[in-house]
Design a protein around this motif. Structure first.
Motif, mmCIF file in Angstrom:
data_model
loop_
_atom_site.group_PDB
_atom_site.id
_atom_site.type_symbol
_atom_site.label_atom_id
_atom_site.label_comp_id
_atom_site.label_asym_id
_atom_site.label_seq_id
_atom_site.Cartn_x
_atom_site.Cartn_y
_atom_site.Cartn_z
ATOM 1 N N LYS A 133 0.885 -1.135 0.076
ATOM 2 C CA LYS A 133 -0.036 0.108 -0.012
ATOM 3 C C LYS A 133 1.043 1.478 -0.052
ATOM 4 O O LYS A 133 0.747 2.272 -0.755
ATOM 5 C CB LYS A 133 -0.874 -0.171 1.248
ATOM 6 C CG LYS A 133 -2.005 -1.225 1.212
ATOM 7 C CD LYS A 133 -2.858 -0.942 2.586
ATOM 8 C CE LYS A 133 -4.062 -2.030 2.323
ATOM 9 N NZ LYS A 133 -4.764 -1.883 3.672
ATOM 10 N N ARG A 134 1.809 1.189 0.748
ATOM 11 C CA ARG A 134 2.706 2.447 0.935
ATOM 12 C C ARG A 134 3.715 2.832 -0.175
ATOM 13 O O ARG A 134 3.846 3.978 -0.468
ATOM 14 C CB ARG A 134 3.614 2.346 2.374
ATOM 15 C CG ARG A 134 4.407 3.462 2.673
ATOM 16 C CD ARG A 134 5.351 3.324 3.815
ATOM 17 N NE ARG A 134 6.423 2.526 3.503
ATOM 18 C CZ ARG A 134 6.443 1.270 3.792
ATOM 19 N NH1 ARG A 134 5.695 0.686 4.548
ATOM 20 N NH2 ARG A 134 7.747 0.668 3.482
ATOM 21 N N THR A 135 4.187 1.631 -0.816
ATOM 22 C CA THR A 135 5.072 2.085 -1.823
ATOM 23 C C THR A 135 4.285 2.009 -3.307
ATOM 24 O O THR A 135 5.196 2.270 -4.188
ATOM 25 C CB THR A 135 5.991 0.741 -1.815
ATOM 26 O OG1 THR A 135 5.738 -0.455 -1.924
ATOM 27 C CG2 THR A 135 6.993 0.949 -0.519
ATOM 28 N N ALA A 136 3.360 1.623 -3.470
ATOM 29 C CA ALA A 136 2.715 1.309 -4.645
ATOM 30 C C ALA A 136 1.383 2.217 -4.821
ATOM 31 O O ALA A 136 1.489 3.381 -5.247
ATOM 32 C CB ALA A 136 2.235 0.172 -4.853
ATOM 33 N N VAL A 137 0.269 1.693 -4.437
ATOM 34 C CA VAL A 137 -1.027 2.683 -4.739
ATOM 35 C C VAL A 137 -1.007 3.709 -3.837
ATOM 36 O O VAL A 137 -1.650 4.834 -4.335
ATOM 37 C CB VAL A 137 -2.066 1.563 -4.418
ATOM 38 C CG1 VAL A 137 -2.337 0.560 -5.328
ATOM 39 C CG2 VAL A 137 -2.338 0.911 -3.049
ATOM 40 N N TYR A 138 -0.657 3.896 -2.790
ATOM 41 C CA TYR A 138 -0.748 5.261 -2.007
ATOM 42 C C TYR A 138 0.636 6.041 -2.027
ATOM 43 O O TYR A 138 0.684 7.136 -1.471
ATOM 44 C CB TYR A 138 -0.792 4.988 -0.897
ATOM 45 C CG TYR A 138 -2.263 4.126 -0.425
ATOM 46 C CD1 TYR A 138 -3.150 4.521 -1.214
ATOM 47 C CD2 TYR A 138 -2.578 3.412 0.723
ATOM 48 C CE1 TYR A 138 -4.730 3.945 -1.240
ATOM 49 C CE2 TYR A 138 -3.604 2.641 0.860
ATOM 50 C CZ TYR A 138 -4.746 2.890 -0.027
ATOM 51 O OH TYR A 138 -6.073 2.503 0.308
ATOM 52 N N ASN A 139 1.318 5.827 -3.063
ATOM 53 C CA ASN A 139 2.723 6.331 -3.551
ATOM 54 C C ASN A 139 2.363 7.127 -4.582
ATOM 55 O O ASN A 139 2.300 6.673 -5.945
ATOM 56 C CB ASN A 139 3.663 5.546 -3.514
ATOM 57 C CG ASN A 139 5.193 6.149 -3.649
ATOM 58 O OD1 ASN A 139 5.327 7.103 -4.305
ATOM 59 N ND2 ASN A 139 6.022 5.528 -2.773
ATOM 60 N N SER B 175 4.522 7.377 -12.342
ATOM 61 C CA SER B 175 5.705 6.881 -13.217
ATOM 62 C C SER B 175 5.002 5.384 -13.951
ATOM 63 O O SER B 175 5.774 4.743 -14.531
ATOM 64 C CB SER B 175 6.746 6.099 -12.238
ATOM 65 O OG SER B 175 6.301 4.942 -11.377
ATOM 66 N N ILE B 176 3.710 5.026 -13.737
ATOM 67 C CA ILE B 176 3.105 3.975 -14.485
ATOM 68 C C ILE B 176 2.017 4.577 -15.599
ATOM 69 O O ILE B 176 1.454 5.551 -15.272
ATOM 70 C CB ILE B 176 2.624 3.052 -13.517
ATOM 71 C CG1 ILE B 176 1.407 3.609 -12.809
ATOM 72 C CG2 ILE B 176 3.455 2.480 -12.562
ATOM 73 C CD1 ILE B 176 0.577 2.834 -11.775
ATOM 74 N N THR B 177 1.913 3.702 -16.416
ATOM 75 C CA THR B 177 0.674 4.013 -17.453
ATOM 76 C C THR B 177 -0.278 2.745 -17.391
ATOM 77 O O THR B 177 0.132 1.537 -17.171
ATOM 78 C CB THR B 177 1.405 3.723 -19.015
ATOM 79 O OG1 THR B 177 2.453 4.871 -19.107
ATOM 80 C CG2 THR B 177 0.177 4.054 -19.898
ATOM 81 N N MET B 178 -1.567 3.172 -16.805
ATOM 82 C CA MET B 178 -2.560 2.282 -16.476
ATOM 83 C C MET B 178 -3.492 1.810 -17.780
ATOM 84 O O MET B 178 -3.934 2.863 -18.485
ATOM 85 C CB MET B 178 -3.281 2.768 -15.413
ATOM 86 C CG MET B 178 -2.500 2.802 -14.210
ATOM 87 S SD MET B 178 -3.320 3.431 -12.891
ATOM 88 C CE MET B 178 -4.256 2.189 -12.383
ATOM 89 N N HIS B 179 -3.983 0.773 -18.070
ATOM 90 C CA HIS B 179 -5.067 0.275 -18.945
ATOM 91 C C HIS B 179 -6.147 -0.614 -18.125
ATOM 92 O O HIS B 179 -5.751 -1.230 -17.185
ATOM 93 C CB HIS B 179 -4.511 -0.604 -20.256
ATOM 94 C CG HIS B 179 -3.597 0.332 -21.441
ATOM 95 N ND1 HIS B 179 -2.423 0.780 -20.873
ATOM 96 C CD2 HIS B 179 -3.999 0.686 -22.346
ATOM 97 C CE1 HIS B 179 -2.153 1.222 -22.266
ATOM 98 N NE2 HIS B 179 -3.155 1.289 -23.106
#
Length: 294
Positions: free
Chosen positions: A39-45, A51-55
């Motif tokens: 949670k801390r390093t990905a979705v809530y960061n 830095s990501i591209t989402m599909h």
């Protein structure tokens, strides 16, 4: 179901799906530390998310699956499908979309234990045993596009050994059903259709039609009239294979259905020996029926 890039107005919905699916299917394999780290390093960061591209996979404008890429499309950062939509091919569609768009020869992912078999089915291979970092359990994996293999298969299409050529054709058709990686060679198939060897013409036409699903540059539209001349080929077996191949064009290129319909109606199958008449007539009916159905 539609796969497309997730806009700013849909990111919150996408992240809610990510957290919901993660907590239900992956978190049980993690320690409390691992769940918190995710949670801390990905979705809530914020920096990570930028830095990501989402599909997303959309069903009636609702996001039912998410895939996110980093490092110029070479690393899968997030990959989640709503539990109600598991085993419906949505994950495969999401992966095919990013695979087609990525220019990298290899894609990597740090798979959770839960998702390991899913990645294996997509063609990934483990590159190291399971590891644990800050409570996160993961298996480093890699997917290789094998672009050299595709080029080799295309070369084999014109081999004199027909068994090798036919196996290459079948493999390229299989790859074309699953990914858009063969599409880059579509001009080669256009040229093959002009060959003075009927077996090469047929192979080229079959693979030309197989690219309909991936034809983002409308190359089929530009070449369809010339390609459809094969429907009056001197060889009735060429006509029959060409008719069968048109199913992909009918399904994935709605703007070309009338063109296909007109060409199919104009086939003069009476020019061939009597034993072929009913067979070709049946093939024609199947194409016309498919046009009515889709």
């Amino acid at each position: 179901m539609v796969v497309k890039k997730i806009g700013e107005n849909k990111k919150e919905e996408a992240l809610e799906l990510v957290i919901r699916v993660f907590m239900k299917y992956e978190a049980p394999d993690y320690s409390d530390e691992g769940v918190e780290t995710f949670k801390r390093t990905a979705v809530y960061n914020k920096d990570y998310m930028e830095s990501i591209t989402m599909h997303g996979a959309y069903e009636n404008n609702k996001i039912v699956g998410v895939i996110a890429m980093r490092n110029n499309g070479s690393h899968i950062a997030l990959f989640f499908v709503d539990g109600q939509y598991h085993r419906k091919g949505i994950g495969k569609r999401l992966f095919q979309t990013v695979l087609e768009q990525s220019t990298a020869d290899e894609l990597t992912v740090n798979s959770s234990p839960y998702a390991q078999e899913v990645y294996h089915h997509l063609g990934f291979e483990d590159t190291a045993p399971e590891q644990v970092t800050d409570g996160i359990r993961y298996i480093p994996m890699i997917y290789k596009k094998n672009t050299y293999d595709i080029a080799s298969l295309i070369t084999m299409l014109e081999y004199k050994d027909t068994s090798i050529a036919y196996k290459a054709l079948q493999e390229l058709e299989r790859i074309s059903d699953e990914t858009g990686s063969v599409y880059a060679h579509i001009e080669k198939f256009v040229n093959m259709i002009r060959s003075d060897k009927y077996v090469v013409r047929v192979r080229g036409f079959r693979l030309f039609c197989k690219q309909a699903k991936w034809d983002r540059n409308n190359i089929l539209d530009e070449n369809i009239d010339a390609a459809l001349h094969i429907l009056n080929d001197e060889k009735p077996t060429a006509v029959r294979q060409a008719l069968a191949a048109l199913s992909d064009v009918v399904r994935y290129k709605p703007d070309l259905r009338e063109t296909v319909k007109k060409a199919v109606y104009e086939i003069n199958y009476l020019r061939y020996k009597d034993t072929m008449h009913s067979l070709i007539a049946k093939d024609i009916r199947e194409v016309l029926d498919l046009i009515k159905e889709v």
